[in-house]
Design an enzyme around this catalytic site. Structure first.
Site, PDB file in Angstrom:
ATOM      1  N   LEU A 141       0.871  -1.171   0.000  1.00 13.59           N
ATOM      2  CA  LEU A 141       0.000   0.000   0.000  1.00 13.59           C
ATOM      3  C   LEU A 141       0.907   1.220   0.000  1.00 13.59           C
ATOM      4  O   LEU A 141       1.988   1.196   0.596  1.00 13.59           O
ATOM      5  CB  LEU A 141      -0.903   0.033   1.241  1.00 13.59           C
ATOM      6  CG  LEU A 141      -2.018  -1.010   1.345  1.00 13.59           C
ATOM      7  CD1 LEU A 141      -2.768  -0.836   2.673  1.00 13.59           C
ATOM      8  CD2 LEU A 141      -2.982  -0.926   0.180  1.00 13.59           C
ATOM      9  N   ASP A 142       0.490   2.282  -0.658  1.00 14.48           N
ATOM     10  CA  ASP A 142       1.283   3.503  -0.659  1.00 14.48           C
ATOM     11  C   ASP A 142       1.436   4.028   0.766  1.00 14.48           C
ATOM     12  O   ASP A 142       0.624   3.727   1.655  1.00 14.48           O
ATOM     13  CB  ASP A 142       0.617   4.577  -1.522  1.00 14.48           C
ATOM     14  CG  ASP A 142       0.528   4.174  -2.983  1.00 14.48           C
ATOM     15  OD1 ASP A 142       1.355   3.352  -3.416  1.00 14.48           O
ATOM     16  OD2 ASP A 142      -0.377   4.676  -3.677  1.00 14.48           O
ATOM     17  N   ARG A 143       2.446   4.843   0.964  1.00  9.93           N
ATOM     18  CA  ARG A 143       2.770   5.350   2.293  1.00  9.93           C
ATOM     19  C   ARG A 143       1.558   5.924   3.019  1.00  9.93           C
ATOM     20  O   ARG A 143       1.330   5.650   4.204  1.00  9.93           O
ATOM     21  CB  ARG A 143       3.849   6.434   2.163  1.00  9.93           C
ATOM     22  CG  ARG A 143       4.187   7.118   3.469  1.00  9.93           C
ATOM     23  CD  ARG A 143       5.287   8.133   3.289  1.00  9.93           C
ATOM     24  NE  ARG A 143       5.711   8.665   4.578  1.00  9.93           N
ATOM     25  CZ  ARG A 143       6.928   9.122   4.837  1.00  9.93           C
ATOM     26  NH1 ARG A 143       7.841   9.118   3.899  1.00  9.93           N
ATOM     27  NH2 ARG A 143       7.228   9.577   6.022  1.00  9.93           N
TER      28      ARG A 143
END
EC number: 5.4.99.-
Length: 354
Positions: A141-143
């Site tokens: 998942l993106d940051r």
């Protein structure tokens, strides 16, 4: 941990018939997403990765149906160190664990993020994960995206979960708050590749990898829409890129959203109680406009995860609530909607004659 760790790697896969004509290195990257292209290329040259018993060049075209086998040792320099970073564990057993990732947590170390990542936290939680690729992480998942992720705890589980991701049998549903209004749900079928000029961004490109996102309307607001998005593929930044491609970027997305667009009337609508701070230099309570300005990450949450258990074969599903900041923003937009609807009702009543 030691400065060097050696892991035995064994993998087998069959190149799908649909890949016929494509370059071998590109197909291998999709078959084994847990390894970098550079590592796969090195194993090809070393003979640790074979295709039908041989080690061809990465640029050759595949025919489909070839048997790929990896038998290699993976030596990691500067091994990721365990760190006591809190984890919200939703489920755990002998084969896997499911976590609820908070905003701001990078998944694994990389440029500019040598420590303080999910992988560091996982190794502190269970040192045995150090023997798996990327600490058992099979997808990212993106940051600043929140929500559910699955992590493998054994090599067998890791292989099984990666195969499920490749077969698109892992169900993932996201809540995405986007700018603008929709009249109906739909599907985005648009390939995604690296942006030709900005290497930090992805973009819809004809030569990109296939990417499909399904979306349906959850909640309508005067100038925004809360969507439920399901992925057929798992490209980098996929939902963010596809929504921007539709000219409905995700709220708070500084990379793909452009300048913040403020709907009319929000400067005067008081915000409900929430996590946002008061306006600087002002004793007045925050407005809905303040809440939109304060929310400075993409409003994207992996709410639901469904998969087949790699050891037991049963289908499992998990869901998690929205984080406080995201839920608070929706409450603020709901307050704005109530004001707009009341004004519209008054306008209609003024125009009515008995």
């Amino acid at each position: 941990m030691n400065d060097q760790s050696i892991t035995e790697i064994t993998r087998e896969a069959t190149i799908p018939d649909a890949a016929a004509g494509r370059r071998l290195d590109a197909v291998l990257a999709e078959l084994f997403p847990e390894f970098s292209r550079a590592r796969l290329q090195r194993w090809l040259k070393e003979g640790a990765l074979t295709v039908n018993g041989t080690s061809p060049r990465g640029r050759v075209a595949v025919k489909g149906g070839e048997q790929v086998r990896i038998t290699a040792t993976q030596s990691e320099e500067g091994v990721v160190e365990p760190e006591p970073i809190p984890l919200e564990i939703v489920y755990e057993d002998e084969a896997l664990l499911v976590i609820n990732k908070p905003a701001g947590l990078v998944v694994h170390p990389g440029a500019g993020n040598a420590a303080g990542t999910l992988q560091n936290a996982l190794l502190h939680h269970d040192a045995r994960l150090g023997g798996l690729p990327r600490g058992g992480i099979v997808h990212r998942l993106d940051r600043d995206t929140t929500g559910l992720m699955v992590v493998a705890k054994t090599l067998q589980a890791h292989t099984h979960l990666v195969e499920q991701l490749q077969a698109r049998t892992v169900g993932r549903e996201y809540l995405a708050l986007v700018t603008g209004t929709f009249t109906a749900g739909g599907k985005v079928d648009a390939p995604i590749g690296r942006h030709p000029r900005d290497r930090l961004r992805m973009a819809v490109q004809e030569a990109g990898k296939p990417a499909v996102t399904h979306y349906r309307i959850d909640t309508r607001f005067p100038a925004h829409t809360l969507l439920r998005c399901k992925l057929e593929s798992g490209r980098t930044h996929q939902i963010r890129v596809h929504m921007a491609h539709l000219h409905h970027p995700i709220v708070g997305d500084s990379l793909y959203g452009g300048r913040l667009r403020m709907p009319g009337g929000v400067e005067s609508v008081p915000a409900p109680e929430g996590p946002w701070p008061p306006r600087k230099g002002d004793i007045e309570p925050p407005t809905v406009a303040d809440c939109l300005r304060w929310f400075r990450r993409q409003a994207l949450h992996a709410e639901t995860l469904t998969l087949v258990h790699p050891a037991r074969g049963e289908t499992l599903s998990w869901s998690v609530d929205l984080p406080t900041d995201y839920a608070g923003l929706l409450e603020a937009l709901t307050a704005h909607r109530a004001v707009v609807e009341e004004a519209e009702a008054e306008e209609r009543n003024r125009g009515w004659r008995p």
